[in-house]
Enzyme design. Structure first.
Site, PDB file in Angstrom:
ATOM      1  CG  ASN A  73      33.799  11.911  60.758  1.00  0.00           C
ATOM      2  OD1 ASN A  73      34.382  10.992  61.327  1.00  0.00           O
ATOM      3  ND2 ASN A  73      32.616  11.764  60.198  1.00  0.00           N
ATOM      4  CB  CYS A  99      29.501   8.237  58.734  1.00  0.00           C
ATOM      5  SG  CYS A  99      29.083   8.209  60.468  1.00  0.00           S
ATOM      6  CD  GLU A 103      31.055   9.128  52.845  1.00  0.00           C
ATOM      7  OE1 GLU A 103      32.186   8.662  52.633  1.00  0.00           O
ATOM      8  OE2 GLU A 103      30.454   8.987  53.926  1.00  0.00           O
ATOM      9  CD  GLU A 151      29.857   0.473  61.968  1.00  0.00           C
ATOM     10  OE1 GLU A 151      29.213   1.026  61.054  1.00  0.00           O
ATOM     11  OE2 GLU A 151      29.441  -0.541  62.560  1.00  0.00           O
TER      12      GLU A 151
HETATM   13  N1  LIG Z   1      29.964   4.462  59.703  1.00  0.00           N
HETATM   14  C1  LIG Z   1      30.546   5.153  60.672  1.00  0.00           C
HETATM   15  O1  LIG Z   1      30.384   4.850  61.849  1.00  0.00           O
HETATM   16  C2  LIG Z   1      31.429   6.319  60.351  1.00  0.00           C
HETATM   17  C3  LIG Z   1      31.622   7.324  61.302  1.00  0.00           C
HETATM   18  C4  LIG Z   1      32.445   8.398  60.981  1.00  0.00           C
HETATM   19  C5  LIG Z   1      33.080   8.453  59.743  1.00  0.00           C
HETATM   20  N2  LIG Z   1      32.886   7.487  58.827  1.00  0.00           N
HETATM   21  C6  LIG Z   1      33.505   7.560  57.507  1.00  0.00           C
HETATM   22  O2  LIG Z   1      34.868   7.959  57.611  1.00  0.00           O
HETATM   23  C7  LIG Z   1      35.267   8.650  56.430  1.00  0.00           C
HETATM   24  C8  LIG Z   1      35.981   9.933  56.812  1.00  0.00           C
HETATM   25  O3  LIG Z   1      37.055   9.681  57.642  1.00  0.00           O
HETATM   26  P1  LIG Z   1      38.577   9.661  57.139  1.00  0.00           P
HETATM   27  O4  LIG Z   1      38.741  10.560  55.966  1.00  0.00           O
HETATM   28  O5  LIG Z   1      39.439   9.878  58.342  1.00  0.00           O
HETATM   29  O6  LIG Z   1      38.708   8.163  56.633  1.00  0.00           O
HETATM   30  P2  LIG Z   1      40.038   7.375  56.215  1.00  0.00           P
HETATM   31  O7  LIG Z   1      39.597   6.040  55.755  1.00  0.00           O
HETATM   32  O8  LIG Z   1      40.866   8.179  55.291  1.00  0.00           O
HETATM   33  O9  LIG Z   1      40.862   7.251  57.564  1.00  0.00           O
HETATM   34  C9  LIG Z   1      40.349   6.601  58.705  1.00  0.00           C
HETATM   35  C10 LIG Z   1      41.501   6.090  59.545  1.00  0.00           C
HETATM   36  O10 LIG Z   1      42.163   5.050  58.822  1.00  0.00           O
HETATM   37  C11 LIG Z   1      43.543   5.303  58.777  1.00  0.00           C
HETATM   38  N3  LIG Z   1      44.113   4.705  57.574  1.00  0.00           N
HETATM   39  C12 LIG Z   1      44.309   5.266  56.354  1.00  0.00           C
HETATM   40  N4  LIG Z   1      44.883   4.377  55.512  1.00  0.00           N
HETATM   41  C13 LIG Z   1      45.062   3.235  56.207  1.00  0.00           C
HETATM   42  C14 LIG Z   1      45.586   1.954  55.883  1.00  0.00           C
HETATM   43  N5  LIG Z   1      46.052   1.686  54.664  1.00  0.00           N
HETATM   44  N6  LIG Z   1      45.604   0.989  56.837  1.00  0.00           N
HETATM   45  C15 LIG Z   1      45.095   1.242  58.065  1.00  0.00           C
HETATM   46  N7  LIG Z   1      44.595   2.436  58.435  1.00  0.00           N
HETATM   47  C16 LIG Z   1      44.565   3.423  57.525  1.00  0.00           C
HETATM   48  C17 LIG Z   1      43.618   6.828  58.812  1.00  0.00           C
HETATM   49  O11 LIG Z   1      44.912   7.266  59.182  1.00  0.00           O
HETATM   50  C18 LIG Z   1      42.560   7.148  59.836  1.00  0.00           C
HETATM   51  O12 LIG Z   1      43.052   6.970  61.141  1.00  0.00           O
HETATM   52  C19 LIG Z   1      33.996   8.891  55.659  1.00  0.00           C
HETATM   53  O13 LIG Z   1      33.888   7.966  54.609  1.00  0.00           O
HETATM   54  C20 LIG Z   1      32.899   8.644  56.689  1.00  0.00           C
HETATM   55  O14 LIG Z   1      31.668   8.271  56.156  1.00  0.00           O
HETATM   56  C21 LIG Z   1      32.071   6.418  59.117  1.00  0.00           C
END
Ligand SMILES: NC(=O)c1ccc[n+]([C@@H]2O[C@H](COP(=O)([O-])OP(=O)(O)OC[C@H]3O[C@@H](n4cnc5c(N)ncnc54)[C@H](O)[C@@H]3O)[C@@H](O)[C@H]2O)c1
Length: 500
Positions: free
Chosen positions: A157, A289, A390, A255
Site C-alpha cells: 500500500n 494503515c 481493520e 508496523e
Molecule cells: N503501521 C504501518 O506503518 C503500516 C503501514 C502500511 C501498511 N500497514 C498494514 O499493512 C497491511 C496491508 O499490507 P499487506 O496486505 O501487503 O500486508 P501483508 O502482511 O499481507 O504483507 C506484507 C509483506 O509481508 C510479506 N509476507 C507475507 N507473508 C509472510 C511470511 N509468512 N513471512 C514473511 N513475510 C511475509 C508479504 O509478501 C509482503 O511483502 C495492513 O494491515 C496495513 O494496516 C501498516
C-alpha cells in the site's frame, strides 16, 4: 504487456549489484488494479536466492561500514536528487501498480525524496553520547554501531515511502540490506534499486529479492546473518514473524494495522471535519494503515455531520487514478474486494445502518477494475466487528457519544493503536485528548493521515512492538548502542571497586 514507462517484460532480482534471474525460474504477473492489465512479470524467487543475497550483503556490509558516514550520506543525497528528477514518472508508475490516485502517488514519492535528504543529513550527525566515568582519567561514551545485514519486508500500500523509511536509515548507518517488496507492487522496488545503482551505492549494499512472503520472507527470517527484520504489513503476518524472530533472538521491528478514529466534538468546525474525514477515510480507497475507519461524533452534531458527509461522498469521483479528476482509485486485488464485501454483510447483520455505498462497482467504466463504492455506516456501536476490525477499504463507521471521555474510551477500545484525531476548538479538550488517546500518532483539527518523515511513525498495542519507522527513532532499529570506555590512567582501575 506493460506500458512505455516500463521497458522490461520481466523483472530480475538485484543481487550484489547485478540484475539476476531467480534460481527458481518462476514468475508471476503484476496487475494494474485500475484496468486489470498485466504490467510486467516479477520473479517468485527461491530460498537459494535469499541465501545468495544475504551472503553478498554480508561481504558488502563489512566494507560499507568502514566508509565514513558523511560519505555514505552523499550516496543518499544523490538518490534524493535522482528521485526528484524522476518524480513524475515514478508517481505514474506507482499509480499503475498500486491504484492510488496520481496526486497521492506524487505525495508518496515526495515522502521518499524528503526521507533521502533528511537521512543524508543524518550522515553528519548519527549522534552518540559522552558521559562522565566514575573513575579518574577514564573517558566514557556510547556510539551507534550498524547491526550488519538488515532484512526489510514491505507491503503493497506504500511501495516506495515505507521502503525509504527503512532502507535509508539502514544504509546511512552502515548496514547492508536484503529487501523483499510485496509481489503486488514490485515496480517501485525495481526503480529504487536502479536509482541506488545510479547513485553509486557499492554493489551488495542493497539487494532486492522479489517473491512470495511464505518463501522469500520466511527464508529471510531463517538466515542467521540477517540480524534485524523490519516489517510493515498485516497483524497476522507480523505476529507470525515476531514469534519466529523471538525464537532466534533476532531483533524485529513491526508496523502493522490500524482502526483509526476521527473524533468530532460539538464545537468542531464541521466543514473542516468533513474535509478531514473525507481525505483520510476515502483517500487511497481506505487502504492506509492510518486510514480513518471510525468517526466518533458528539450526538448533538451527528445528524448534521451525516448529512454533510453524504453530500460530499456523492461528489467523489471513482476510477483510474491516472486521470487527474479522479479522487478515489481501485482496491488492490480481488482478495481485498472480497474482504470488504464480507464486512459489509457483517455490518448489516450486526444492525448497523448503511447510509451509502456498500457495493462493488461493476458497470460501465468500472467493469474492468476492482472498484468499491465509498461506504458510510451509522448507528454503529463499539462492540460491533465493523468498529473493531481493520477492513482496509473505503468503509467508515459512525458512532455517537455524549462526552469527550466517552469518545476517548471508544477510541481506545480497539486492539490497534496507530492514529487518532480530534476536531474541536476547545484548547482544554485538545490537551486532554492528546494525553489520553492511546495511539502513536494524534492529530488535532486534521484527519488521521498525513505523517511527516522527520517524526516517529508507528503505533501502540496491536499495531506494533514498540519500534518506530521514520524520524531519528528509525535509527534505533538499525543500530546497536555500543558503550566504549577509554582508560588513560596507566593503571588497572576497577569500576565500582576502585572508586574513591
Ligand atoms: N503501521 C504501518 O506503518 C503500516 C503501514 C502500511 C501498511 N500497514 C498494514 O499493512 C497491511 C496491508 O499490507 P499487506 O496486505 O501487503 O500486508 P501483508 O502482511 O499481507 O504483507 C506484507 C509483506 O509481508 C510479506 N509476507 C507475507 N507473508 C509472510 C511470511 N509468512 N513471512 C514473511 N513475510 C511475509 C508479504 O509478501 C509482503 O511483502 C495492513 O494491515 C496495513 O494496516 C501498516
Amino acid at each position: 504487456m506493460g506500458d512505455k514507462l516500463i521497458k522490461e517484460e520481466k523483472f530480475k532480482n538485484f543481487i550484489n549489484g547485478k540484475w539476476t534471474e531467480p534460481t527458481s525460474g518462476q514468475y508471476t504477473d503484476v496487475i494494474n488494479p485500475a484496468n486489470l492489465e498485466t504490467l510486467v512479470q516479477v520473479p517468485l524467487s527461491s530460498i537459494r536466492d535469499v541465501e545468495i543475497a544475504t551472503q553478498a550483503a554480508k561481504i558488502a556490509q563489512k566494507k560499507w561500514a568502514l566508509v565514513p558516514a558523511p560519505q555514505r550520506a552523499e550516496v543518499l543525497y544523490r538518490v534524493g536528487l535522482i528521485m526528484k528528477e524522476r518524480k513524475e514518472s515514478l508517481s505514474q508508475l506507482l499509480t499503475m501498480e498500486n491504484g492510488k490516485v496520481i496526486e497521492e502517488a506524487r505525495g508518496e514519492v515526495q515522502e521518499g525524496i524528503d526521507m533521502a535528504f533528511y537521512m543524508a543529513g543524518e550522515g553528519r550527525r548519527l549522534f552518540g553520547q559522552t558521559t562522565p566515568s566514575e573513575l579518574k582519567d577514564k573517558f566514557a561514551m556510547s556510539v551507534r554501531a550498524p547491526v550488519g545485514v538488515v532484512g526489510i519486508i514491505t507491503p503493497w500500500n506504500f511501495p516506495i515511502a515505507i521502503a525509504t523509511w527503512k532502507s535509508f536509515p539502514a544504509v546511512v548507518a552502515g548496514n547492508a540490506v536484503v529487501w523483499k517488496p510485496a509481489t503486488e507492487t514490485p515496480i517501485m522496488a525495481f526503480e529504487l534499486a536502479k536509482i541506488f545503482e545510479e547513485a553509486g551505492l557499492p554493489k551488495g549494499v542493497m539487494n532486492v529479492v522479489f517473491g512470495a512472503g511464505s518463501t522469500v520472507g520466511e527464508a529471510m527470517i531463517e538466515q542467521e546473518d540477517i540480524r534485524v527484520i523490519s516489517f510493515t504489513g498485516s497483524n497476522e503476518v507480523g505476529r507470525n514473524i515476531a514469534g519466529k524472530c523471538g525464537q532466534r533472538l533476532k531483533k524485529v521491528s513491526l508496523e502493522m494495522g490500524g482502526k483509526n478514529a476521527v473524533i468530532v466534538m460539538d464545537d468542531a468546525d464541521l466543514s473542516l471535519a468533513v474535509e478531514g474525514i473525507l481525505w483520510s477515510a476515502y483517500g487511497t480507497s481506505g487502504q492506509r494503515c492510518t486510514a480513518c475507519s471510525r468517526v466518533i461524533v458528539h450526538e448533538s452534531v451527528k445528524e448534521q455531520l451525516e448529512g454533510r458527509l453524504l453530500n460530499e461522498i456523492a461528489k467523489l469521483t471513482i476510477g483510474n487514478g491516472l486521470d487527474e479528476s479522479i479522487k478515489v482509485g481501485p482496491i488492490i486485488n480481488q482478495d481485498g474486494l472480497d474482504k470488504i464485501k464480507r464486512y459489509i454483510q457483517v455490518g448489516k447483520q450486526e444492525g448497523a445502518k448503511l447510509l451509502t455505498g456498500g457495493y462493488v462497482m461493476e458497470n460501465g467504466e468500472h467493469a474492468r477494475g476492482h472498484y468499491f463504492a465509498p461506504t458510510l455506516f451509522t448507528d454503529v456501536t463499539s462492540d460491533m466487528r465493523i468498529a473493531q476490525e481493520e477492513i482496509f477499504g473505503p468503509v467508515v463507521s459512525l458512532l455517537s457519544v455524549s462526552s469527550l471521555d466517552e469518545a476517548i474510551e471508544i477510541n481506545n477500545s480497539v486492539e490497534y493503536g496507530l492514529s487518532s484525531s480530534i476536531f474541536t476548538r476547545d484548547v482544554n479538550q485538545v490537551f486532554a485528548a492528546q494525553r489520553d488517546l492511546d495511539t502513536g500518532i494524534v492529530y488535532v483539527n486534521a484527519g488521521t493521515t498525513g505523517a511527516e518523515i522527520h517524526l516517529p511513525f508507528g503505533g501502540t498495542k496491536g499495531t506494533g512492538n514498540g519500534h518506530r519507522d521514520s524520524g531519528v527513532a528509525a535509527l534505533d532499529v538499525f543500530t546497536e548502542w555500543k558503550a566504549i570506555y577509554v582508560d588513560f590512567s596507566g593503571k588497572l582501575q576497577r569500576a565500582q571497586i576502585d572508586v574513591e
